[in-house]
Design a protein around this motif. Sequence first.
Motif, PDB file in Angstrom:
ATOM      1  N   ARG A   1       0.828  -1.197   0.000  1.00 44.69           N
ATOM      2  CA  ARG A   1       0.000   0.000   0.000  1.00 44.69           C
ATOM      3  C   ARG A   1       0.873   1.263   0.000  1.00 44.69           C
ATOM      4  NH1 ARG A   1      -5.273  -1.507   3.788  1.00 44.69           N
ATOM      5  NH2 ARG A   1      -5.635  -3.547   2.834  1.00 44.69           N
ATOM      6  N   THR A   2       2.047   1.175   0.632  1.00 44.07           N
ATOM      7  CA  THR A   2       2.982   2.291   0.603  1.00 44.07           C
ATOM      8  C   THR A   2       3.461   2.546  -0.821  1.00 44.07           C
ATOM      9  OG1 THR A   2       3.712   1.798   2.857  1.00 44.07           O
ATOM     10  CG2 THR A   2       5.179   3.143   1.504  1.00 44.07           C
ATOM     11  N   VAL A   3       3.811   1.489  -1.541  1.00 45.50           N
ATOM     12  CA  VAL A   3       4.225   1.615  -2.943  1.00 45.50           C
ATOM     13  C   VAL A   3       3.085   2.188  -3.783  1.00 45.50           C
ATOM     14  CG1 VAL A   3       4.911   0.335  -5.016  1.00 45.50           C
ATOM     15  CG2 VAL A   3       5.948  -0.212  -2.805  1.00 45.50           C
ATOM     16  N   LEU A   4       1.871   1.717  -3.523  1.00 41.78           N
ATOM     17  CA  LEU A   4       0.697   2.204  -4.252  1.00 41.78           C
ATOM     18  C   LEU A   4       0.544   3.714  -4.085  1.00 41.78           C
ATOM     19  CD1 LEU A   4      -2.092   1.878  -5.685  1.00 41.78           C
ATOM     20  CD2 LEU A   4      -3.058   1.402  -3.410  1.00 41.78           C
ATOM     21  N   CYS A   5       0.544   4.192  -2.851  1.00 45.19           N
ATOM     22  CA  CYS A   5       0.341   5.623  -2.605  1.00 45.19           C
ATOM     23  C   CYS A   5       1.488   6.452  -3.153  1.00 45.19           C
ATOM     24  CB  CYS A   5       0.157   5.873  -1.108  1.00 45.19           C
ATOM     25  SG  CYS A   5      -1.385   5.203  -0.441  1.00 45.19           S
ATOM     26  N   PHE A   6       2.703   5.956  -2.997  1.00 45.90           N
ATOM     27  CA  PHE A   6       3.857   6.669  -3.550  1.00 45.90           C
ATOM     28  C   PHE A   6       3.709   6.836  -5.063  1.00 45.90           C
ATOM     29  CE2 PHE A   6       8.027   6.557  -5.596  1.00 45.90           C
ATOM     30  CZ  PHE A   6       8.666   7.608  -4.965  1.00 45.90           C
ATOM     31  N   SER A   7       3.328   5.789  -5.753  1.00 45.01           N
ATOM     32  CA  SER A   7       3.180   5.839  -7.211  1.00 45.01           C
ATOM     33  C   SER A   7       2.070   6.802  -7.619  1.00 45.01           C
ATOM     34  CB  SER A   7       2.879   4.440  -7.757  1.00 45.01           C
ATOM     35  OG  SER A   7       3.897   3.522  -7.414  1.00 45.01           O
ATOM     36  N   LEU A   8       0.948   6.774  -6.902  1.00 46.79           N
ATOM     37  CA  LEU A   8      -0.171   7.646  -7.235  1.00 46.79           C
ATOM     38  C   LEU A   8       0.182   9.119  -7.034  1.00 46.79           C
ATOM     39  CD1 LEU A   8      -3.188   5.686  -5.654  1.00 46.79           C
ATOM     40  CD2 LEU A   8      -2.500   5.762  -8.061  1.00 46.79           C
ATOM     41  N   PHE A   9       0.827   9.449  -5.928  1.00 46.50           N
ATOM     42  CA  PHE A   9       1.121  10.849  -5.630  1.00 46.50           C
ATOM     43  C   PHE A   9       2.193  11.416  -6.547  1.00 46.50           C
ATOM     44  CE2 PHE A   9      -1.473  10.279  -1.967  1.00 46.50           C
ATOM     45  CZ  PHE A   9      -1.823  11.541  -1.534  1.00 46.50           C
ATOM     46  N   VAL A  10       3.244  10.665  -6.811  1.00 48.17           N
ATOM     47  CA  VAL A  10       4.301  11.163  -7.695  1.00 48.17           C
ATOM     48  C   VAL A  10       3.781  11.280  -9.117  1.00 48.17           C
ATOM     49  CG1 VAL A  10       6.551  10.630  -8.701  1.00 48.17           C
ATOM     50  CG2 VAL A  10       6.175  10.317  -6.249  1.00 48.17           C
ATOM     51  N   GLY A  11       2.982  10.314  -9.564  1.00 47.87           N
ATOM     52  CA  GLY A  11       2.443  10.361 -10.913  1.00 47.87           C
ATOM     53  C   GLY A  11       1.587  11.589 -11.153  1.00 47.87           C
ATOM     54  N   GLN A  12       0.640  11.851 -10.264  1.00 52.13           N
ATOM     55  CA  GLN A  12      -0.242  13.010 -10.475  1.00 52.13           C
ATOM     56  C   GLN A  12       0.517  14.321 -10.310  1.00 52.13           C
ATOM     57  OE1 GLN A  12      -1.564  15.255  -7.975  1.00 52.13           O
ATOM     58  NE2 GLN A  12      -0.413  14.378  -6.275  1.00 52.13           N
ATOM     59  N   ALA A  13       1.528  14.359  -9.431  1.00 55.25           N
ATOM     60  CA  ALA A  13       2.292  15.597  -9.241  1.00 55.25           C
ATOM     61  C   ALA A  13       3.038  15.985 -10.511  1.00 55.25           C
ATOM     62  CB  ALA A  13       3.270  15.429  -8.077  1.00 55.25           C
ATOM     63  N   PHE A  14       3.680  15.013 -11.146  1.00 55.22           N
ATOM     64  CA  PHE A  14       4.432  15.318 -12.359  1.00 55.22           C
ATOM     65  C   PHE A  14       3.510  15.564 -13.544  1.00 55.22           C
ATOM     66  CE2 PHE A  14       8.274  14.123 -10.200  1.00 55.22           C
ATOM     67  CZ  PHE A  14       9.252  14.833 -10.881  1.00 55.22           C
ATOM     68  N   LEU A  15       2.390  14.874 -13.605  1.00 50.07           N
ATOM     69  CA  LEU A  15       1.449  15.116 -14.702  1.00 50.07           C
ATOM     70  C   LEU A  15       0.970  16.563 -14.677  1.00 50.07           C
ATOM     71  CD1 LEU A  15      -0.404  13.554 -16.949  1.00 50.07           C
ATOM     72  CD2 LEU A  15      -2.180  13.959 -15.251  1.00 50.07           C
ATOM     73  N   TYR A  16       0.562  17.017 -13.503  1.00 51.57           N
ATOM     74  CA  TYR A  16       0.049  18.382 -13.408  1.00 51.57           C
ATOM     75  C   TYR A  16       1.125  19.413 -13.705  1.00 51.57           C
ATOM     76  CZ  TYR A  16      -4.749  17.672 -12.004  1.00 51.57           C
ATOM     77  OH  TYR A  16      -6.082  17.367 -12.012  1.00 51.57           O
ATOM     78  N   ASN A  17       2.322  19.182 -13.201  1.00 55.79           N
ATOM     79  CA  ASN A  17       3.375  20.149 -13.450  1.00 55.79           C
ATOM     80  C   ASN A  17       3.841  20.129 -14.891  1.00 55.79           C
ATOM     81  OD1 ASN A  17       4.671  21.700 -10.952  1.00 55.79           O
ATOM     82  ND2 ASN A  17       3.764  19.794 -10.231  1.00 55.79           N
ATOM     83  N   ALA A  18       3.825  18.958 -15.530  1.00 53.33           N
ATOM     84  CA  ALA A  18       4.237  18.868 -16.926  1.00 53.33           C
ATOM     85  C   ALA A  18       3.366  19.755 -17.799  1.00 53.33           C
ATOM     86  CB  ALA A  18       4.161  17.419 -17.415  1.00 53.33           C
ATOM     87  N   PHE A  19       2.068  19.780 -17.525  1.00 49.52           N
ATOM     88  CA  PHE A  19       1.160  20.578 -18.355  1.00 49.52           C
ATOM     89  C   PHE A  19       0.880  21.943 -17.736  1.00 49.52           C
ATOM     90  CE2 PHE A  19      -2.799  22.139 -20.042  1.00 49.52           C
ATOM     91  CZ  PHE A  19      -2.742  21.803 -21.387  1.00 49.52           C
ATOM     92  N   PHE A  20       0.408  21.955 -16.505  1.00 48.74           N
ATOM     93  CA  PHE A  20      -0.095  23.200 -15.924  1.00 48.74           C
ATOM     94  C   PHE A  20       1.030  24.195 -15.646  1.00 48.74           C
ATOM     95  CE2 PHE A  20      -2.154  25.598 -12.327  1.00 48.74           C
ATOM     96  CZ  PHE A  20      -3.073  26.250 -13.138  1.00 48.74           C
ATOM     97  N   PHE A  21       2.198  23.700 -15.184  1.00 52.59           N
ATOM     98  CA  PHE A  21       3.298  24.606 -14.884  1.00 52.59           C
ATOM     99  C   PHE A  21       3.793  25.305 -16.150  1.00 52.59           C
ATOM    100  CE2 PHE A  21       7.819  25.608 -14.375  1.00 52.59           C
ATOM    101  CZ  PHE A  21       7.791  26.373 -13.227  1.00 52.59           C
ATOM    102  N   THR A  22       3.756  24.611 -17.272  1.00 49.47           N
ATOM    103  CA  THR A  22       4.234  25.190 -18.537  1.00 49.47           C
ATOM    104  C   THR A  22       3.120  25.856 -19.332  1.00 49.47           C
ATOM    105  OG1 THR A  22       3.876  23.105 -19.735  1.00 49.47           O
ATOM    106  CG2 THR A  22       6.016  23.418 -18.688  1.00 49.47           C
ATOM    107  N   TYR A  23       1.879  25.705 -18.897  1.00 51.88           N
ATOM    108  CA  TYR A  23       0.719  26.113 -19.699  1.00 51.88           C
ATOM    109  C   TYR A  23       0.691  27.611 -19.989  1.00 51.88           C
ATOM    110  CZ  TYR A  23      -4.271  26.529 -20.930  1.00 51.88           C
ATOM    111  OH  TYR A  23      -5.463  26.793 -21.559  1.00 51.88           O
TER     112      TYR A  23
END
Length: 498
Positions: free
Chosen positions: A278-300
């Motif tokens: 469950r620790t691996v699960l949460c780590f993967s979910l949080f890092v994935g969404q953080a980079f997705l948002y920054n990849a688009f929204f930070f550069t938008y």
Amino acid sequence: MSHQVETGRITTDIPARMDRLPWSRWHWTVVIGLGTVWILDGLEVTIVGSMTDALANPKTGLGLSSFDVGLAGAVYVAGACIGALFFGQLTDRFGRKKLFLITLGVYTAATVLTAFSMTPLWYFVARFITGAGIGGEYAAINSAIDELIPAKYRGRVDVAINGSFWVGAAGGALLTIPLLDPTKVDQEWGWRLAFGLGAILAIGILIVRRSVPESPRWLFIHGREDEGEVIVKEIEQKVSSETGKDLPSVSETITIRQRKTIPLPLIAKTVFTLYPRRTVLCFSLFVGQAFLYNAFFFTYGDTLIEFMGVTQTGYYIAVFAVSNFIGALVLGPLFDTIGRVKMLTGTYVLSGGLLLYTGLTLDTYTATTLTMMGCIIFFLASAGASAAYLTASEVFPMETRALCIAFFYAIGTAAGGIAGPLLFGKLIEDAVTGGEGISAIALGYYIGAALMIIGGLVAAVLGVKAEGQSLESIARPLTAEDDDPDPRDRTHTDPQTV
């Protein structure tokens, strides 16, 4: 655990009674009192990002350099990470209500201090404290909401509340249009008024929040079952009166070894030893969404300005933000019906795949079509990202809930708010100064897409089928009586379904 902290054993039906409640006006009070603070967060983050020029001008702001602006953002992120961890453990130790009142108070005071900033140092300190308050809010609020909302509605409520950040973002984007117009608002006062508005709204939320009770689940575990019983009876009376329905009786109980305090080493052992999957699960979910948002929204915003000739980005950002909230609102109920695992996997993989496609075709977009594509991607992604907070909140034992949320929030915020801007800011700089054009920032899209897809695949393998389940059945409390232990919960095999 030390015998000195054990206060007794009780058998209680409080969790079952809270979960069998029908939706009522009282639950809306909880949602409004606890959940609307994310609107403030979205409002402030968007306004700050749009006020760079006003803050940089020594005549209207504080004379911040480009480095100072970046430093202020990093200070805010650092405050959020530290505040989440600091207030998170206090929330598990001293109760949900004490901390969700304190963290909102910290946020409000810091926002007022920001509005009255006279020097860059003052501004930096105020931004750090503001971040600490917001970080603490994520830990205190998500844990309280999940413990007060019935299991049947927990998924949709959590997703919608976390998605309400984008209501504030849309409002902030629209507010920047008049606030940045010198013919309507004096630039020397515009940014200060923006922070002052946030403080006024926070005070209104604080007034509503005072009527939200302490979590009865937290109370009975910490030796205060009499207070918990009184609160539950009052809630039952209100819900029955508001709905006009008699509440069904319950037979399910849980036996608890009460503790006044839960040692921090035991909490850490629980997260990393008893529940490694469950620790691996949460780590993967949080890092994935953080980079997705920054990849688009930070550069938008920079993409629209530098490559597409847009001079006023407020309308574009508002449309993008609205699509995020609609996604969380529309898709949220599916996390309770179709299920957590399928929805997490679907939203993460599909949004990641669409971002990958956008990166591959980036040089074919206009400002309008890129915004439309972003709306489609984040209609899906916002629901998944909001569900990451839901997952961290419900898959670990109650005694560790707030700290677990804080821990994974800090990881995601640090990755998205520190590593993300450094990487994506460099890509934009190289694209502009090197004359490589918009396609040069596609690398950021690829990284965000890959991490998001990985998060979705991890959810497909390690996800927990928590829909409709009581929190105590998803992860047995550390203080639960072991007379009839369930090997799925009490061994190191890390149960994934209940």
